[in-house]
Design a protein around this motif. Structure first.
Motif, PDB file in Angstrom:
ATOM      1  N   MET A  97      36.263  46.494  36.471  1.00  0.00           N
ATOM      2  CA  MET A  97      36.448  46.636  35.249  1.00  0.00           C
ATOM      3  C   MET A  97      37.981  47.110  35.160  1.00  0.00           C
ATOM      4  O   MET A  97      38.484  46.307  33.464  1.00  0.00           O
ATOM      5  CB  MET A  97      35.331  47.357  34.470  1.00  0.00           C
ATOM      6  CG  MET A  97      34.261  46.526  34.720  1.00  0.00           C
ATOM      7  SD  MET A  97      34.263  44.469  34.052  1.00  0.00           S
ATOM      8  CE  MET A  97      34.345  45.240  32.311  1.00  0.00           C
ATOM      9  N   THR A 100      43.516  44.227  36.405  1.00  0.00           N
ATOM     10  CA  THR A 100      44.757  43.322  35.365  1.00  0.00           C
ATOM     11  C   THR A 100      45.521  42.694  36.553  1.00  0.00           C
ATOM     12  O   THR A 100      45.921  43.200  37.261  1.00  0.00           O
ATOM     13  CB  THR A 100      45.376  44.136  34.876  1.00  0.00           C
ATOM     14  OG1 THR A 100      45.845  42.647  33.524  1.00  0.00           O
ATOM     15  CG2 THR A 100      45.648  44.904  34.635  1.00  0.00           C
ATOM     16  N   LYS A 108      39.957  44.634  32.530  1.00  0.00           N
ATOM     17  CA  LYS A 108      38.677  43.725  31.670  1.00  0.00           C
ATOM     18  C   LYS A 108      38.285  44.761  30.942  1.00  0.00           C
ATOM     19  O   LYS A 108      37.178  44.622  30.028  1.00  0.00           O
ATOM     20  CB  LYS A 108      38.033  43.206  32.327  1.00  0.00           C
ATOM     21  CG  LYS A 108      38.662  41.855  33.661  1.00  0.00           C
ATOM     22  CD  LYS A 108      38.012  41.775  34.742  1.00  0.00           C
ATOM     23  CE  LYS A 108      37.784  42.559  35.959  1.00  0.00           C
ATOM     24  NZ  LYS A 108      36.873  42.200  37.205  1.00  0.00           N
ATOM     25  N   ARG A 111      38.855  45.282  27.444  1.00  0.00           N
ATOM     26  CA  ARG A 111      38.324  43.758  26.786  1.00  0.00           C
ATOM     27  C   ARG A 111      37.068  43.715  26.023  1.00  0.00           C
ATOM     28  O   ARG A 111      36.134  43.271  25.056  1.00  0.00           O
ATOM     29  CB  ARG A 111      38.797  42.897  27.377  1.00  0.00           C
ATOM     30  CG  ARG A 111      38.149  41.276  26.290  1.00  0.00           C
ATOM     31  CD  ARG A 111      38.446  41.139  25.319  1.00  0.00           C
ATOM     32  NE  ARG A 111      40.091  40.585  24.902  1.00  0.00           N
ATOM     33  CZ  ARG A 111      40.762  39.775  25.202  1.00  0.00           C
ATOM     34  NH1 ARG A 111      39.880  38.838  25.667  1.00  0.00           N
ATOM     35  NH2 ARG A 111      42.092  39.633  25.017  1.00  0.00           N
ATOM     36  N   ASP A 178      31.967  42.085  35.000  1.00  0.00           N
ATOM     37  CA  ASP A 178      31.981  41.288  35.580  1.00  0.00           C
ATOM     38  C   ASP A 178      31.305  40.660  36.267  1.00  0.00           C
ATOM     39  O   ASP A 178      31.829  39.614  37.054  1.00  0.00           O
ATOM     40  CB  ASP A 178      33.536  41.868  36.085  1.00  0.00           C
ATOM     41  CG  ASP A 178      33.219  42.373  37.331  1.00  0.00           C
ATOM     42  OD1 ASP A 178      31.987  42.987  37.421  1.00  0.00           O
ATOM     43  OD2 ASP A 178      34.794  43.207  37.604  1.00  0.00           O
ATOM     44  N   VAL A 205      33.375  39.099  31.549  1.00  0.00           N
ATOM     45  CA  VAL A 205      34.466  39.392  31.563  1.00  0.00           C
ATOM     46  C   VAL A 205      35.336  39.532  33.105  1.00  0.00           C
ATOM     47  O   VAL A 205      35.465  40.012  33.799  1.00  0.00           O
ATOM     48  CB  VAL A 205      34.852  40.286  30.652  1.00  0.00           C
ATOM     49  CG1 VAL A 205      36.368  40.481  30.797  1.00  0.00           C
ATOM     50  CG2 VAL A 205      34.255  40.715  29.171  1.00  0.00           C
ATOM     51  N   LEU A 206      36.304  38.387  33.531  1.00  0.00           N
ATOM     52  CA  LEU A 206      37.394  38.181  34.296  1.00  0.00           C
ATOM     53  C   LEU A 206      38.410  38.395  33.682  1.00  0.00           C
ATOM     54  O   LEU A 206      38.908  37.800  32.455  1.00  0.00           O
ATOM     55  CB  LEU A 206      36.693  36.733  34.895  1.00  0.00           C
ATOM     56  CG  LEU A 206      35.208  36.973  35.895  1.00  0.00           C
ATOM     57  CD1 LEU A 206      34.938  35.802  36.352  1.00  0.00           C
ATOM     58  CD2 LEU A 206      34.929  38.113  36.421  1.00  0.00           C
ATOM     59  N   ASP A 207      39.122  38.481  34.270  1.00  0.00           N
ATOM     60  CA  ASP A 207      40.898  38.214  34.113  1.00  0.00           C
ATOM     61  C   ASP A 207      41.292  36.720  34.802  1.00  0.00           C
ATOM     62  O   ASP A 207      40.703  36.240  35.714  1.00  0.00           O
ATOM     63  CB  ASP A 207      41.678  39.740  35.439  1.00  0.00           C
ATOM     64  CG  ASP A 207      42.733  39.441  34.870  1.00  0.00           C
ATOM     65  OD1 ASP A 207      43.498  39.850  34.561  1.00  0.00           O
ATOM     66  OD2 ASP A 207      43.525  38.692  35.390  1.00  0.00           O
ATOM     67  N   HIS A 268      37.354  35.147  29.893  1.00  0.00           N
ATOM     68  CA  HIS A 268      39.114  35.660  30.498  1.00  0.00           C
ATOM     69  C   HIS A 268      39.322  36.473  29.246  1.00  0.00           C
ATOM     70  O   HIS A 268      39.781  35.866  28.615  1.00  0.00           O
ATOM     71  CB  HIS A 268      39.235  35.170  31.396  1.00  0.00           C
ATOM     72  CG  HIS A 268      40.067  33.577  30.968  1.00  0.00           C
ATOM     73  ND1 HIS A 268      41.406  34.174  30.738  1.00  0.00           N
ATOM     74  CD2 HIS A 268      39.703  32.467  31.150  1.00  0.00           C
ATOM     75  CE1 HIS A 268      41.625  33.181  30.275  1.00  0.00           C
ATOM     76  NE2 HIS A 268      40.471  31.886  30.571  1.00  0.00           N
ATOM     77  N   THR A 269      40.035  37.789  30.149  1.00  0.00           N
ATOM     78  CA  THR A 269      41.104  38.021  28.867  1.00  0.00           C
ATOM     79  C   THR A 269      42.206  37.275  28.368  1.00  0.00           C
ATOM     80  O   THR A 269      42.860  37.966  28.287  1.00  0.00           O
ATOM     81  CB  THR A 269      41.513  39.197  30.028  1.00  0.00           C
ATOM     82  OG1 THR A 269      41.795  39.231  31.004  1.00  0.00           O
ATOM     83  CG2 THR A 269      40.371  40.430  29.872  1.00  0.00           C
TER      84      THR A 269
END
Length: 288
Positions: A97, A100, A108, A111, A178, A205-207, A268-269
Motif C-alpha cells: 500500500m 506510488t 495508496k 488515500r 489494493d 485502491v490502486l495506483d 485509483h489514486t
C-alpha cells in the motif's frame, strides 16, 4: 502540523464535502440524510418517516388505509430505523500500500486512510458505532482519535489480509486494500464475516500505474518488501497479460463480494477521492 493532525484534517475536509455531492444526487436525498436519529432508512422505529406507494408483495397490514383513502393509490406508512449500526473498518497497512507510480502522487496507503477516516466521520455524525478491526465499535467524535492512533501502526508484510476480529454480528464492514496479494485470505475473511451476518463493501485502491502498466524496455519489478523480484528486457510485452490478469482479479473480487452479499468497487489514486467516498457510503446504505 503532525502527520496524524494532517491526516485528520484531510479526512474531515473530505467528509464535509459529501453533503455537496449528495445535493447533486437527487435520488439519494431521501435515504442519505444525517440527523439526530442516524442514517434515515425504513425500519422498525417509532418516528414516522414518510409515506410511499405500496408495492407488490407488501403485506396488507402495512398499508395505511386512512392515507390511501385520500387518493386512488395505496400507501405504506414507513417508520425511521433508529437502531445504530456497528461498522468495522479494515484499512490495509501492508507494504504494497506504500506504492506510488509517481513521486508527486500520494501512495495508496494515504488515500485508503483518508477514505476510511472520512467514512468514519460521516458514520459517526450519523450516530453509528465505528471501529477498526480488533477494536470495539463505539459512537461519538472521540472515537476518531482512537482510529487515528491505531492507523499509525504499519504492517511489515508485502500484502495484507482482512482482519475480522471484533466484528459485531449482523453489523457492517468495510475492507479497503489494493487486494493484490493472495485472494484465499480475502475469501476466508468474507466467509467468516458472512457467517456472522455481516454485510459490507470491498473498496480496492490502486495506483494509476497499476491500472495502465505504462512500462517499456528493461524494467525490474520488485515488491515493496523486496521478497518478490522480476527483471525483464521488454516490459511492454507483458502489458496485455498483466491487464488480463488484473481484469480477472477484479472479476473474481466482484463475484466473491456478490456471493457474500457484499459490494465491490475499484478506485485509483488518480481519481477524485469524493467519488469513492460517495460510493462506499451508498453501498453501506444497501445501494450499489
Amino acid at each position: 502540523m503532525s502527520i496524524s493532525a494532517d491526516l485528520r484534517a484531510r479526512a474531515e475536509t473530505l467528509g464535509q464535502s459529501l453533503p455537496a455531492l449528495l445535493a447533486e444526487a437527487e435520488h439519494l436525498a431521501a435515504t442519505l440524510m444525517l440527523g439526530e436519529h442516524g442514517r434515515r432508512r425504513a425500519g422498525q422505529g417509532d418516528e414516522f418517516w414518510q409515506y410511499r406507494p405500496a408495492h407488490a408483495g407488501d403485506p396488507t397490514r402495512a398499508i395505511d388505509w386512512r392515507r390511501s383513502a385520500l387518493s386512488d393509490a395505496h400507501f405504506v406508512r414507513q417508520r425511521e430505523w433508529q437502531a445504530a449500526q456497528s461498522v468495522t473498518l479494515w484499512i490495509d497497512g501492508a507494504r504494497s500500500m506504500t506504492f506510488t507510480g509517481e513521486t508527486a502522487r500520494a501512495p495508496k496507503r494515504d488515500r485508503a486512510r483518508v477514505l476510511g477516516l472520512a467514512l468514519a466521520v460521516l458514520l459517526l455524525r450519523g450516530g453509528e458505532r465505528v471501529g477498526l478491526s480488533g477494536m470495539t465499535p463505539k459512537p461519538g467524535r472521540a472515537q476518531l482519535l482512537a482510529l487515528l492512533e491505531t492507523l499509525e501502526a504499519d504492517e511489515t508484510a508485502d500484502y495484507g489480509a482482512p482482519d475480522v476480529a471484533g466484528m459485531v454480528s449482523h453489523g457492517r464492514a468495510v475492507f479497503i486494500s489494493d487486494f493484490l496479494g493472495k485472494l484465499d485470505p480475502v475469501e476466508a475473511s468474507l466467509t467468516a464475516a458472512a457467517d456472522r451476518g455481516v454485510r459490507g463493501v470491498l473498496l480496492q485502491v490502486l495506483d494509476p500505474a497499476e491500472e495502465d502498466f505504462p512500462y517499456q524496455g528493461r524494467t525490474i519489478f520488485e515488491s515493496m518488501q523486496g521478497s518478490i523480484r522480476h527483471e525483464t528486457q521488454s516490459a511492454g510485452d507483458l502489458r496485455d497479460r498483466y491487464l488480463a490478469r488484473l481484469a480477472e482479479r477484479k472479476d473474481h473480487l466482484t463475484r466473491l463480494a456478490a456471493a457474500m452479499g457484499w459490494h465491490y468497487h475499484c478506485h485509483h489514486t488518480g481519481q477524485q477521492a469524493q467519488s469513492a467516498l460517495l460510493w462506499a457510503y451508498r453501498a453501506l446504505e444497501g445501494g450499489k
